[in-house]
Design a protein around this motif. Structure first.
Motif, PDB file in Angstrom:
ATOM      1  N   VAL A 311       0.806  -1.221   0.000  1.00 53.89           N
ATOM      2  CA  VAL A 311       0.000   0.000   0.000  1.00 53.89           C
ATOM      3  C   VAL A 311       0.842   1.275   0.000  1.00 53.89           C
ATOM      4  CG1 VAL A 311      -1.940  -1.118   1.131  1.00 53.89           C
ATOM      5  CG2 VAL A 311      -0.153  -0.068   2.531  1.00 53.89           C
ATOM      6  N   GLN A 312       2.138   1.166   0.384  1.00 57.66           N
ATOM      7  CA  GLN A 312       2.944   2.381   0.393  1.00 57.66           C
ATOM      8  C   GLN A 312       3.066   2.933  -1.025  1.00 57.66           C
ATOM      9  OE1 GLN A 312       3.712  -0.369   1.997  1.00 57.66           O
ATOM     10  NE2 GLN A 312       3.681   0.269   4.142  1.00 57.66           N
ATOM     11  N   GLY A 313       2.832   4.235  -1.149  1.00 61.20           N
ATOM     12  CA  GLY A 313       2.941   4.874  -2.447  1.00 61.20           C
ATOM     13  C   GLY A 313       1.818   4.537  -3.394  1.00 61.20           C
ATOM     14  N   LEU A 314       0.740   3.955  -2.866  1.00 63.58           N
ATOM     15  CA  LEU A 314      -0.371   3.563  -3.733  1.00 63.58           C
ATOM     16  C   LEU A 314      -1.051   4.781  -4.336  1.00 63.58           C
ATOM     17  CD1 LEU A 314      -2.203   1.211  -4.735  1.00 63.58           C
ATOM     18  CD2 LEU A 314      -3.655   1.663  -2.753  1.00 63.58           C
ATOM     19  N   LEU A 315      -1.204   5.841  -3.536  1.00 66.64           N
ATOM     20  CA  LEU A 315      -1.915   7.029  -3.991  1.00 66.64           C
ATOM     21  C   LEU A 315      -0.942   8.181  -4.199  1.00 66.64           C
ATOM     22  CD1 LEU A 315      -5.015   6.896  -1.631  1.00 66.64           C
ATOM     23  CD2 LEU A 315      -4.845   6.089  -3.978  1.00 66.64           C
ATOM     24  N   SER A 316      -1.160   8.907  -5.294  1.00 72.82           N
ATOM     25  CA  SER A 316      -0.307  10.067  -5.567  1.00 72.82           C
ATOM     26  C   SER A 316      -0.804  11.309  -4.842  1.00 72.82           C
ATOM     27  CB  SER A 316      -0.260  10.332  -7.082  1.00 72.82           C
ATOM     28  OG  SER A 316      -1.567  10.548  -7.592  1.00 72.82           O
ATOM     29  N   SER A 317      -2.068  11.286  -4.389  1.00 73.80           N
ATOM     30  CA  SER A 317      -2.626  12.414  -3.639  1.00 73.80           C
ATOM     31  C   SER A 317      -3.557  11.892  -2.560  1.00 73.80           C
ATOM     32  CB  SER A 317      -3.392  13.363  -4.583  1.00 73.80           C
ATOM     33  OG  SER A 317      -4.446  12.678  -5.232  1.00 73.80           O
ATOM     34  N   MET A 318      -3.767  12.692  -1.531  1.00 75.41           N
ATOM     35  CA  MET A 318      -4.609  12.288  -0.412  1.00 75.41           C
ATOM     36  C   MET A 318      -6.090  12.297  -0.814  1.00 75.41           C
ATOM     37  SD  MET A 318      -2.819  11.494   2.231  1.00 75.41           S
ATOM     38  CE  MET A 318      -1.181  11.676   2.939  1.00 75.41           C
ATOM     39  N   LEU A 319      -6.875  11.497  -0.088  1.00 75.62           N
ATOM     40  CA  LEU A 319      -8.324  11.488  -0.283  1.00 75.62           C
ATOM     41  C   LEU A 319      -8.935  12.672   0.457  1.00 75.62           C
ATOM     42  CD1 LEU A 319      -8.930   7.671   0.332  1.00 75.62           C
ATOM     43  CD2 LEU A 319      -8.824   8.823  -1.878  1.00 75.62           C
ATOM     44  N   ASN A 320      -9.974  13.267  -0.123  1.00 74.71           N
ATOM     45  CA  ASN A 320     -10.634  14.425   0.487  1.00 74.71           C
ATOM     46  C   ASN A 320     -11.938  14.058   1.185  1.00 74.71           C
ATOM     47  OD1 ASN A 320      -8.672  16.302  -0.399  1.00 74.71           O
ATOM     48  ND2 ASN A 320      -9.633  16.393  -2.425  1.00 74.71           N
ATOM     49  N   ILE A 321     -12.117  12.801   1.515  1.00 74.56           N
ATOM     50  CA  ILE A 321     -13.392  12.343   2.068  1.00 74.56           C
ATOM     51  C   ILE A 321     -13.613  12.868   3.489  1.00 74.56           C
ATOM     52  CG2 ILE A 321     -13.600  10.263   0.675  1.00 74.56           C
ATOM     53  CD1 ILE A 321     -12.345   8.672   2.858  1.00 74.56           C
ATOM     54  N   LYS A 322     -14.892  13.142   3.779  1.00 71.03           N
ATOM     55  CA  LYS A 322     -15.306  13.560   5.112  1.00 71.03           C
ATOM     56  C   LYS A 322     -15.949  12.413   5.888  1.00 71.03           C
ATOM     57  CE  LYS A 322     -14.130  17.833   4.336  1.00 71.03           C
ATOM     58  NZ  LYS A 322     -12.949  18.437   5.040  1.00 71.03           N
ATOM     59  N   CYS A 323     -16.561  11.484   5.150  1.00 68.57           N
ATOM     60  CA  CYS A 323     -17.215  10.335   5.795  1.00 68.57           C
ATOM     61  C   CYS A 323     -16.748   9.061   5.108  1.00 68.57           C
ATOM     62  CB  CYS A 323     -18.738  10.471   5.701  1.00 68.57           C
ATOM     63  SG  CYS A 323     -19.636   9.056   6.393  1.00 68.57           S
ATOM     64  N   LEU A 324     -16.233   8.114   5.882  1.00 69.78           N
ATOM     65  CA  LEU A 324     -15.728   6.840   5.365  1.00 69.78           C
ATOM     66  C   LEU A 324     -16.487   5.694   6.023  1.00 69.78           C
ATOM     67  CD1 LEU A 324     -13.637   5.158   3.761  1.00 69.78           C
ATOM     68  CD2 LEU A 324     -12.115   5.345   5.751  1.00 69.78           C
ATOM     69  N   THR A 325     -17.086   4.824   5.181  1.00 67.99           N
ATOM     70  CA  THR A 325     -17.798   3.643   5.670  1.00 67.99           C
ATOM     71  C   THR A 325     -17.039   2.405   5.236  1.00 67.99           C
ATOM     72  OG1 THR A 325     -19.944   4.752   5.545  1.00 67.99           O
ATOM     73  CG2 THR A 325     -19.964   2.355   5.624  1.00 67.99           C
ATOM     74  N   LEU A 326     -16.701   1.546   6.197  1.00 67.99           N
ATOM     75  CA  LEU A 326     -15.925   0.334   5.936  1.00 67.99           C
ATOM     76  C   LEU A 326     -16.744  -0.901   6.288  1.00 67.99           C
ATOM     77  CD1 LEU A 326     -12.532   1.429   7.543  1.00 67.99           C
ATOM     78  CD2 LEU A 326     -13.188   1.606   5.141  1.00 67.99           C
ATOM     79  N   ASN A 327     -16.611  -1.924   5.463  1.00 69.00           N
ATOM     80  CA  ASN A 327     -17.225  -3.223   5.739  1.00 69.00           C
ATOM     81  C   ASN A 327     -16.130  -4.272   5.690  1.00 69.00           C
ATOM     82  OD1 ASN A 327     -18.877  -5.403   6.056  1.00 69.00           O
ATOM     83  ND2 ASN A 327     -20.029  -5.125   4.176  1.00 69.00           N
ATOM     84  N   PRO A 328     -15.325  -4.378   6.754  1.00 68.35           N
ATOM     85  CA  PRO A 328     -14.126  -5.227   6.719  1.00 68.35           C
ATOM     86  C   PRO A 328     -14.477  -6.709   6.696  1.00 68.35           C
ATOM     87  CG  PRO A 328     -14.483  -4.366   8.918  1.00 68.35           C
ATOM     88  CD  PRO A 328     -15.489  -3.699   8.039  1.00 68.35           C
TER      89      PRO A 328
END
Length: 466
Positions: A311-328
């Motif tokens: 996962v390191q370096g996966l994204l070139s820019s940060m996410l701008n999300i305010k609400c994150l829903t996870l279903n692990p």
């Protein structure tokens, strides 16, 4: 009471009905292999009373509808099940009909009948077709239709598939089986791009979408893809799109999501059977193109693969999300995927961890692993030394849905909860929704939660029942 006596009772009751108008008439048969000799007479009674809402169900016995029904100006809403439209119904005069639902009409709704119905219903706004097949040409042409729902259509003999509705706002296609998939794909692209008022489009459980699917619309606000079979590339260009969902089984090869400035909410909860290299490329592609959304839902497959890839370096820019829903899928194995999302969401204000079905699935699939937890795996969150930016200045609300009651699963969730309480500096509320109503369970959970230290002095813990 015998079936015959029951029918006589109904007939005698209708004779005594002296109102001049009936708003709603429901005619349904629950007896298998039984005929009602007065079926047509009952429909005639309803139409003579200027019925507005008519429901006809023959309980799997396909009945031919009387010809006089097709010349009726009082009908506003009509629903039929197992009724025969295939015979030549001639001209249709449903001048005030606004809603029409036809279901379980296999080989009993002809191309010509559908054409007559649409041309004879100038005010029709809603059309639902469910389990209707046998068409050779499937053409939906209407100047008034606003919502079209097509479910479970087998179009193995269809050579023409067209939808032309200038006022169409809502389109749902589910369970479509086509012998010529290119014909179906072309029809989808044409109706989406050509319907200038279309705001919602659902494509669910459709067979053999291959090569490429292009969704380009200047009006679309909601788009749902679920369980689409066949390997294909998808391209979406919708400047007004606000809600996007990828669900179920999708063999998407590439996803080009361009021109989506209005996108607010995206849910990525699908399964993909490709090799790891393809999955990594697809995950990176989707996350980077959705970095600007405010609400993001991530499903089990996505989290599992985030944990499996580097996962390191996966994204070139940060996410701008305010609400994150996870279903692990498994907190025992896929914590690094959750950590990746938190690390790349510095502005996160609300975190929802949905454990629905987690207790049963994790217990059945990983019960042996869960019983043999070693300290290094179990203590992932305890040993984590990184405090994510969102925990320092933005995360105010945390919600855990369907808190598990299996002991090993509960310990894993508690480990994550404890980490969040220890490090969320501006947390205001943690909501825990329990899926077990036994008295001792909420008591035990509440006592354990209250025993954890909280970094934020303003944080409260609220327990709810699902």
């Amino acid at each position: 009471m015998s079936y015959e006596n029951f029918l006589n009772f109904i007939d005698n009751t209708l004779i005594l009905h002296d109102c001049s108008k009936i708003k709603k008439f429901h005619l349904s048969y629950d007896y298998h292999n039984k005929e009602d000799p007065q079926f047509t007479d009952k429909i005639r009674f309803a139409t003579s009373k200027y019925v507005e809402d008519l429901y006809l169900s023959s309980n799997m016995q396909v009945r031919r509808l009387p010809e006089f029904l097709f010349n009726n100006s009082s009908l506003i809403k009509l629903r039929t099940e197992s009724c025969n439209f295939r015979h030549n119904i001639g001209n249709v005069n449903w001048g005030n009909l606004k809603s029409l639902s036809i279901s379980h009409c296999a080989y009993h709704l002809s191309d010509q009948a559908l054409e007559h119905i649409l041309s004879g219903s100038p005010l029709l706004e809603l059309l639902e077709l469910t389990n209707c097949y046998g068409f050779r040409k499937f053409v939906i042409a209407s100047k008034s239709l606003k919502r079209l729902v097509i479910h479970q259509l087998q179009m193995v003999r269809v050579s023409v598939f067209e939808i032309s509705c200038a006022k169409l706002e809502d389109l749902s296609l589910k369970g479509i089986v086509m012998r010529i998939p290119e014909l179906f794909v072309q029809a989808i692209e044409n109706v989406v791009s050509g319907s200038l008022l279309l705001e919602s489009f659902e494509l669910i459980f459709c067979d053999k979408i291959i090569e490429q699917l292009v969704i380009a619309s200047k009006s679309l606000k909601r788009l749902v893809f679920k369980d689409i079979f066949g390997v294909f590339d998808i391209e979406i260009s919708c400047p007004k799109l606000e809600n996007l969902k990828f669900l179920g089984r999708l063999n998407v090869r590439t996803a080009k999501l361009t021109n989506l400035p209005s996108l607010l909410c995206a849910i990525i909860d699908f399964d993909h059977g490709a090799e790891l290299k393809t999955r990594k490329s697809l995950i990176k592609e989707i996350l980077q193109q959705l970095h600007h959304v405010k609400e993001l839902g991530i499903g089990s497959w996505f989290i599992e693969n985030l944990s499996a890839i580097k996962v390191q370096g996966l994204l070139s820019s940060m996410l701008n999300i305010k609400c994150l829903t996870l279903n692990p899928p498994d907190l025992n194995k896929h914590h690094s995927g959750i950590a990746c999302l938190l690390r790349n969401s510095p502005g996160l204000e609300k975190l929802v961890v949905d454990m629905t079905f987690y207790d049963q699935i994790a217990y059945l699939q990983h019960s042996h692993d869960l019983r043999k937890l070693n300290d290094s795996r179990k203590k992932f969150w305890h040993s984590n030394t990184t405090v994510f930016d969102c925990l320092i200045s933005n995360l105010k609300t945390i919600k855990i849905i369907d808190f598990p009651n299996q002991d090993d699963n509960r310990k894993l969730v508690m480990e994550l909860v404890q980490f969040l309480l220890n490090n969320a500096r501006v947390l205001e509320k943690m909501i825990v929704v329990l899926n077990d109503h036994r008295t001792y369970f909420p008591w035990n959970v509440s006592q354990e939660l209250l025993s954890f230290p909280r970094y934020s002095p303003y944080a409260i813990i609220e327990l709810l029942y699902s």
